[in-house]
Design a protein around this motif. Structure first.
Motif, PDB file in Angstrom:
ATOM      1  N   CYS A  46       0.838  -1.200   0.000  1.00  0.00           N
ATOM      2  CA  CYS A  46       0.000   0.000   0.000  1.00  0.00           C
ATOM      3  C   CYS A  46       0.878   1.256   0.000  1.00  0.00           C
ATOM      4  N   CYS A  51       3.536   1.233   7.227  1.00  0.00           N
ATOM      5  CA  CYS A  51       2.488   0.210   7.353  1.00  0.00           C
ATOM      6  C   CYS A  51       3.103  -1.070   7.910  1.00  0.00           C
ATOM      7  N   CYS A  54       2.968  -4.111   5.422  1.00  0.00           N
ATOM      8  CA  CYS A  54       3.963  -4.017   4.356  1.00  0.00           C
ATOM      9  C   CYS A  54       5.375  -4.178   4.919  1.00  0.00           C
ATOM     10  N   HIS A  60      -1.065  -6.416   0.723  1.00  0.00           N
ATOM     11  CA  HIS A  60      -2.512  -6.309   0.930  1.00  0.00           C
ATOM     12  C   HIS A  60      -3.273  -6.963  -0.222  1.00  0.00           C
TER      13      HIS A  60
HETATM   14 ZN   LIG Z   1       0.544  -1.742   3.659  1.00  0.00          ZN
END
Ligand SMILES: [Zn+2]
Length: 134
Positions: A46, A51, A54, A60
């Motif tokens: 993303c 994140c 990630c 995702h």
């Molecule tokens: Zn992410």
């Protein structure tokens, strides 16, 4: 005073309407909505900074609808909530395609049954042997 029945012609049921066409139309209506294309699950990172998903290396899940528009292959992101509805619509599209392939032969079969004299060159007609001329 005229009643409506005296003014309007008596509506007789159309026998052709209860035939192959009506049968297929009813099947097609029960398969709505329908789409063509394919649905794929893809995993992508993303754009959110820091994140955790990630950062772990997990991506995702996203869904893409692939379809063709004027010969060009195109893709659209699909919200997860719409995935079941699109899967049903894709299956409906496959079933409708099968019905469309079946409808041509069914219409011809029906026409031939109703018009035995116009069956075309593929159908052999046996003729009685001609009597010798006197
Ligand atoms: Zn992410």
């Amino acid at each position: 005073m005229h009643t409506i029945y005296g003014i309007l012609p008596v509506v007789k049921p159309n026998l052709n309407d209860v035939s192959v066409q009506k049968c297929y139309r009813d099947k097609l209506l029960s398969l709505w909505p329908a789409i063509k294309g394919s649905l794929a699950e893809v995993r992508k990172p993303c754009i959110r900074p820091h994140c955790a998903v990630c950062a772990r290396g997990d991506k995702h899940p996203n869904y893409l609808l692939a379809y063709t528009d004027k010969g060009q292959r195109r893709c659209l992101y699909v919200p997860k909530a719409m995935v079941p509805a699109l899967e049903r619509a894709l299956e409906n599209g496959r079933q409708i395609e099968q019905l469309l392939y079946q409808m041509g032969p069914a219409l011809l079969k029906e026409f031939r049954a109703q018009n035995p004299a116009q069956t075309g060159p593929a159908v052999r007609v046996r003729r009685a042997k001609s009597r010798p001329k006197s």
